[in-house]
Design an enzyme around this catalytic site. Structure first.
Site, PDB file in Angstrom:
ATOM      1  N   HIS A   1      74.089-102.311  17.246  1.00 37.50           N
ATOM      2  CA  HIS A   1      73.960-101.055  16.599  1.00 37.50           C
ATOM      3  C   HIS A   1      72.461-100.720  15.966  1.00 37.50           C
ATOM      4  O   HIS A   1      72.215-101.511  15.220  1.00 37.50           O
ATOM      5  CB  HIS A   1      75.047-100.700  15.282  1.00 37.50           C
ATOM      6  CG  HIS A   1      76.441-100.770  15.961  1.00 37.50           C
ATOM      7  ND1 HIS A   1      77.135 -99.836  16.595  1.00 37.50           N
ATOM      8  CD2 HIS A   1      77.423-101.947  15.699  1.00 37.50           C
ATOM      9  CE1 HIS A   1      78.372-100.140  16.806  1.00 37.50           C
ATOM     10  NE2 HIS A   1      78.430-101.183  16.412  1.00 37.50           N
TER      11      HIS A   1
ATOM     12  N   CYS B   1      76.685 -94.395  16.115  1.00 39.63           N
ATOM     13  CA  CYS B   1      77.727 -93.960  17.142  1.00 39.63           C
ATOM     14  C   CYS B   1      78.916 -93.403  16.484  1.00 39.63           C
ATOM     15  O   CYS B   1      79.686 -92.868  16.916  1.00 39.63           O
ATOM     16  CB  CYS B   1      77.852 -95.124  18.073  1.00 39.63           C
ATOM     17  SG  CYS B   1      78.602 -96.727  17.179  1.00 39.63           S
TER      18      CYS B   1
ATOM     19  N   CYS C   1      76.115 -99.789  20.553  1.00 35.01           N
ATOM     20  CA  CYS C   1      76.335 -98.728  21.391  1.00 35.01           C
ATOM     21  C   CYS C   1      74.596 -98.803  22.048  1.00 35.01           C
ATOM     22  O   CYS C   1      74.335 -97.961  22.888  1.00 35.01           O
ATOM     23  CB  CYS C   1      76.382 -97.455  20.547  1.00 35.01           C
ATOM     24  SG  CYS C   1      75.434 -97.209  18.915  1.00 35.01           S
TER      25      CYS C   1
ATOM     26  N   SER D   1      24.952-117.332  34.535  1.00 33.95           N
ATOM     27  CA  SER D   1      25.339-116.942  35.811  1.00 33.95           C
ATOM     28  C   SER D   1      26.731-117.811  35.874  1.00 33.95           C
ATOM     29  O   SER D   1      26.962-118.738  35.195  1.00 33.95           O
ATOM     30  CB  SER D   1      24.562-117.388  36.811  1.00 33.95           C
ATOM     31  OG  SER D   1      24.558-118.688  37.098  1.00 33.95           O
TER      32      SER D   1
ATOM     33  N   PHE E   1      31.079-115.531  40.043  1.00 33.93           N
ATOM     34  CA  PHE E   1      30.920-114.600  40.909  1.00 33.93           C
ATOM     35  C   PHE E   1      29.518-113.970  41.083  1.00 33.93           C
ATOM     36  O   PHE E   1      29.141-113.472  41.720  1.00 33.93           O
ATOM     37  CB  PHE E   1      31.762-113.378  40.336  1.00 33.93           C
ATOM     38  CG  PHE E   1      33.256-113.512  40.198  1.00 33.93           C
ATOM     39  CD1 PHE E   1      34.039-113.658  41.347  1.00 33.93           C
ATOM     40  CD2 PHE E   1      33.867-113.547  38.896  1.00 33.93           C
ATOM     41  CE1 PHE E   1      35.304-113.791  41.303  1.00 33.93           C
ATOM     42  CE2 PHE E   1      35.115-113.784  39.021  1.00 33.93           C
ATOM     43  CZ  PHE E   1      35.973-113.940  40.005  1.00 33.93           C
ATOM     44  N   GLY E   2      28.594-114.581  40.147  1.00 37.04           N
ATOM     45  CA  GLY E   2      27.268-114.266  40.529  1.00 37.04           C
ATOM     46  C   GLY E   2      26.360-114.288  39.006  1.00 37.04           C
ATOM     47  O   GLY E   2      27.038-114.633  38.111  1.00 37.04           O
ATOM     48  N   LEU E   3      25.442-113.208  39.192  1.00 35.74           N
ATOM     49  CA  LEU E   3      24.557-113.160  37.863  1.00 35.74           C
ATOM     50  C   LEU E   3      25.234-112.270  36.863  1.00 35.74           C
ATOM     51  O   LEU E   3      26.142-111.581  37.340  1.00 35.74           O
ATOM     52  CB  LEU E   3      23.502-112.482  38.287  1.00 35.74           C
ATOM     53  CG  LEU E   3      22.166-113.574  38.822  1.00 35.74           C
ATOM     54  CD1 LEU E   3      21.005-112.686  39.188  1.00 35.74           C
ATOM     55  CD2 LEU E   3      22.034-114.742  37.948  1.00 35.74           C
TER      56      LEU E   3
ATOM     57  N   LYS F   1      28.447-108.101  35.023  1.00 39.50           N
ATOM     58  CA  LYS F   1      28.720-109.088  36.148  1.00 39.50           C
ATOM     59  C   LYS F   1      28.203-108.778  37.660  1.00 39.50           C
ATOM     60  O   LYS F   1      29.073-107.569  38.078  1.00 39.50           O
ATOM     61  CB  LYS F   1      30.013-109.689  36.177  1.00 39.50           C
ATOM     62  CG  LYS F   1      30.251-110.443  34.931  1.00 39.50           C
ATOM     63  CD  LYS F   1      31.600-111.380  35.076  1.00 39.50           C
ATOM     64  CE  LYS F   1      31.705-111.890  33.874  1.00 39.50           C
ATOM     65  NZ  LYS F   1      32.989-112.802  33.865  1.00 39.50           N
TER      66      LYS F   1
ATOM     67  N   ASP G   1      43.341-118.729  33.457  1.00 40.11           N
ATOM     68  CA  ASP G   1      42.330-119.577  33.577  1.00 40.11           C
ATOM     69  C   ASP G   1      41.739-119.854  32.106  1.00 40.11           C
ATOM     70  O   ASP G   1      40.553-119.573  31.818  1.00 40.11           O
ATOM     71  CB  ASP G   1      41.221-119.324  34.627  1.00 40.11           C
ATOM     72  CG  ASP G   1      40.026-120.250  34.686  1.00 40.11           C
ATOM     73  OD1 ASP G   1      40.353-121.412  34.204  1.00 40.11           O
ATOM     74  OD2 ASP G   1      39.096-120.043  35.289  1.00 40.11           O
TER      75      ASP G   1
HETATM   76  P1  ADP Z   1      32.012-115.942  35.501  1.00 40.41           P
HETATM   77  O1  ADP Z   1      33.360-115.319  35.024  1.00 40.41           O
HETATM   78  O2  ADP Z   1      31.613-115.123  36.736  1.00 40.41           O
HETATM   79  O3  ADP Z   1      32.444-117.312  36.043  1.00 40.41           O
HETATM   80  P2  ADP Z   1      30.950-116.273  33.041  1.00 40.41           P
HETATM   81  O4  ADP Z   1      32.015-115.179  32.592  1.00 40.41           O
HETATM   82  O5  ADP Z   1      31.240-117.525  32.862  1.00 40.41           O
HETATM   83  O6  ADP Z   1      30.877-115.665  34.626  1.00 40.41           O
HETATM   84  O7  ADP Z   1      29.580-115.619  32.516  1.00 40.41           O
HETATM   85  C1  ADP Z   1      28.551-116.400  32.789  1.00 40.41           C
HETATM   86  C2  ADP Z   1      27.633-116.234  31.418  1.00 40.41           C
HETATM   87  O8  ADP Z   1      27.245-115.231  31.239  1.00 40.41           O
HETATM   88  C3  ADP Z   1      28.534-116.948  30.312  1.00 40.41           C
HETATM   89  O9  ADP Z   1      28.372-118.125  29.883  1.00 40.41           O
HETATM   90  C4  ADP Z   1      27.830-115.993  29.066  1.00 40.41           C
HETATM   91  O10 ADP Z   1      26.637-116.987  28.603  1.00 40.41           O
HETATM   92  C5  ADP Z   1      27.173-114.838  29.789  1.00 40.41           C
HETATM   93  N1  ADP Z   1      28.114-113.703  29.544  1.00 40.41           N
HETATM   94  C6  ADP Z   1      29.257-113.446  30.382  1.00 40.41           C
HETATM   95  N2  ADP Z   1      29.994-112.308  29.744  1.00 40.41           N
HETATM   96  C7  ADP Z   1      29.191-112.011  28.752  1.00 40.41           C
HETATM   97  C8  ADP Z   1      29.454-110.790  27.803  1.00 40.41           C
HETATM   98  N3  ADP Z   1      30.470-110.015  27.832  1.00 40.41           N
HETATM   99  N4  ADP Z   1      28.547-110.749  26.841  1.00 40.41           N
HETATM  100  C9  ADP Z   1      27.344-111.658  26.739  1.00 40.41           C
HETATM  101  N5  ADP Z   1      27.307-112.752  27.662  1.00 40.41           N
HETATM  102  C10 ADP Z   1      28.226-112.898  28.656  1.00 40.41           C
END
Ligand code: ADP
Length: 617
Positions: free
Chosen positions: A120, A132, A142, A371, A374-376, A390, A481
């Site tokens: 209820h 109800c 209900c 970095s 996924f990259g820089l 990113k 993760d």
């Molecule tokens: P990925 O997810 O591609 O593995 P990360 O998240 O580990 O990359 O980022 C790599 C580095 O970039 C981090 O260790 C941090 O120093 C810097 N970084 C990532 N995201 C941010 C953010 N939102 N603000 C400031 N620095 C960031």
């Protein structure tokens, strides 16, 4: 075993009026919920508190908020109910957050009890139920009772209209095609594949619906489909009249890893999942091909459908939903629904599309921050805000999948999550624009501050992460993760959760297979290591490891051991040792997170309360 305290606090209780003649009164009591009982006592200045009542948790059949339409005659205005031993205990909390904490914790502790099917939602008052109008106090409820529901933060459910019968066969149902996170106060969240009652579908863009708890709200009409009978035509993965050969042609043409469809088998009433993969064959060579799996049915039991052994589901949509997130015995996860008739796809003329697309003209890029996978990662400026950008190297991410998901991720909003502002798909490489976090990632921060962090600060960090994770859990979003390296620290030293759900888009096999070197085995639960079975409870395991990282000031878990050695010691029941700086109570929480069976681990909602009460004490 000694009972463990879950929640405690002062609230007001209404007398349970066990006899018709017993008086109605409201008294302040000190409540304690532990793993066995809900006790309440009277606090007496200078004396020991006197226990006034004790309810065994196993006797509780329902714990739920009360939607009151009457003025409340005591100082605390947020009522909830506990139904036990044929009695209704009404408790009044000082605020809504407190009420939700108690209801959630009580639900969690009683979810395996013999519970009521319906309850209820309003008070029993003056000889009848206000919801109800029934005049028998023990009359069946209900409203459908949700034993695990995350008590809604939305306005209280509307009371049922006494003239309408919720079981009415004429009722129209809709099914959610994907999750939806509310954008405004009037919206209702959607959970993919869940069913809802359609209240009003006349507007072209926004439909009014009702969820299982009776909450009403609006959702974009493109996110739901009318439910018609038992067919699967509403699902974007279903192709009714298609042969095996046609399915292969279509999937090969699509050519994306995990492109899949469900089709009718030649055998009547049987369905087949066809999925495209480029995974290397037994000779180790890349071998683009389509694999077919028949959906099988076990002879008995409630949950009968399965593709691979061990994973049984009561419906085919549930089975597909599961394998969209977990390969679990298939050659690949079902990543990409393909259909001959694309008319049900959400993409064309998507009214929300613009909200997540970042205009490259508005984005300025600056210096490198680091970095990652996924990259820089670059510092940037977007709409006058400092942002982190990113840059996604093409070969690193399955970007078609990601673009679909980005829309969902941009709508996850919580101040303990690093906000994904949007995605710039018109630039090559594609880039993701995030909230800027001045102090970088948590693992580096912990190591840099070694020796300077107080226990309170460490508790605060764990609390921050548990808040962000409780939000993800309530949004049915799995991080996959969670680790200190995937949390970031703000200018004000708040810790926020980052990179949620991103591993699904990593194309590097070394990272995505639990057998391989880059897989985060040391943060993974046994069921993830064994069967890649991800859930919020596998996130909870990782959270235990994250707490360990915090209280060791950024040490690497199982420092000198290989992944294989870690797996062996987990299988032998061994766990990480108590960090020297961790209080016993925190270590107990870690151990709770590392229970072998996922169902024995706490939820994030509960962890949040545990940590909050430890921080306050
Ligand atoms: P990925 O997810 O591609 O593995 P990360 O998240 O580990 O990359 O980022 C790599 C580095 O970039 C981090 O260790 C941090 O120093 C810097 N970084 C990532 N995201 C941010 C953010 N939102 N603000 C400031 N620095 C960031």
């Amino acid at each position: 075993m000694f009972p463990r305290v879950i929640l405690k606090g002062t609230m007001i209780k209404k007398s349970q009026q066990k006899k018709r003649t017993s008086p109605c009164n409201y008294k302040e009591r000190f409540f304690v919920l532990d793993t066995q009982d809900l006790k309440y006592s009277e606090r007496r200045p200078g004396k020991k508190p006197m226990v006034k009542g004790c309810i065994k948790l196993h006797a509780i059949k329902c714990a739920e908020i009360v939607c009151s339409d009457v003025s409340i005659p005591c100082d605390y205005k947020y009522p909830f109910q506990v139904f036990h031993n044929n009695l209704y205990l009404y408790i009044f909390a000082p605020d809504n957050d407190c009420r939700q904490r108690w209801v959630r914790a009580l639900k969690e502790e009683t979810k395996h009890n013999n519970l009521v099917a319906k309850y209820h939602p309003n008070f029993w008052m003056d000889g009848k139920w206000r919801c109800c109008q029934q005049t028998e106090k023990l009359a069946a409820g209900c409203n459908v009772y949700d034993p695990v529901g995350y008590a809604s933060k939305k306005p209280l459910p509307l009371l049922p209209d006494p003239d309408s019968d919720p079981q009415d066969d004429g009722q129209r149902m809709v099914i959610a095609l994907q999750d939806y996170t509310p954008q405004g106060d009037d919206d209702l969240p959607l959970q993919k594949d869940q069913e809802y009652i359609l209240i009003n579908g006349n507007h072209s863009e926004w439909w009014a619906i009702e969820d299982e708890q009776g909450n009403h709200g609006f959702v974009p009409s493109t996110y739901v489909a009318l439910k018609q009978g038992k067919n699967f035509e509403r699902f974007e993965w279903y192709n009714k009249n298609i042969t095996r050969g046609e399915a292969e042609d279509l999937l090969m043409k699509e050519g994306k890893e995990g492109a899949f469809m469900v089709r009718d088998s030649r055998q009547a009433g049987v369905y087949t999942v066809s999925v495209f993969t480029k995974a290397p064959g037994s000779n180790g060579e890349k071998n683009p091909r389509v694999k077919h799996y028949q959906i099988r049915q076990a002879e008995t039991g409630e949950a009968t459908y399965y593709l691979a052994e061990k994973y049984l589901f009561s419906t085919i949509p549930e089975l597909i939903h599961y394998h969209q997130h977990n390969a679990a015995g298939l050659i690949t996860r079902l990543r990409h629904p393909v259909s001959l008739d694309k008319s049900c796809s959400l993409d064309p003329a998507d009214p929300l599309k613009d909200q997540w697309e970042v205009d490259p003209e508005e984005l300025t890029l600056g210096q490198e921050l680091g970095s990652g996978q996924f990259g820089l990662v670059l510092e940037g400026k977007w709409k006058d805000m400092k942002v982190a950008v990113k840059m996604i190297r093409e070969e690193c991410m399955s970007d078609e999948d990601f673009k679909d998901e980005a829309r969902v991720m941009t709508r996850l909003y919580h101040y303990k999550l690093v906000q994904l502002y949007g995605v710039c798909t018109q630039r090559s490489p594609m880039c993701l624009v995030f909230e800027f976090m001045e102090k970088g990632c948590l693992s580096d921060y912990l190591r840099a501050k070694k020796g300077c962090l107080s226990q309170d600060t460490m508790m605060g960090m764990c609390l921050d992460v548990s808040e962000g994770m409780a939000y993800l859990e309530s949004s049915n979003f799995i991080h996959r993760d969670l680790a200190a390296r995937n949390c970031l620290v703000s200018k004000n030293n708040e810790v926020k959760v980052s990179d949620f759900g991103m591993t699904r888009f990593v194309l590097d096999d070394q990272y995505t297979s639990s057998q391989c070197s880059k897989f985060p085995v040391k943060w993974s639960s046994p069921e993830v290591i064994r069967y890649c079975k991800f859930s919020s409870k596998s996130d909870v395991w990782s959270f235990g490891v994250l707490m360990w990282e915090v209280f060791t000031e950024g040490r690497l878990p199982y420092e000198n051991r290989t992944n294989a050695e870690v797996v062996d010691s987990l299988n032998a029941g061994l766990r990480l040792l108590k960090p020297r700086l961790a209080p016993d109570a925190v270590h107990q929480l870690m151990e709770w997170c590392w229970k072998e069976k996922p169902e024995d681990r706490p939820s994030f909602a509960l962890l949040l309360h545990e940590l909050a009460s430890l921080s306050n004490s």
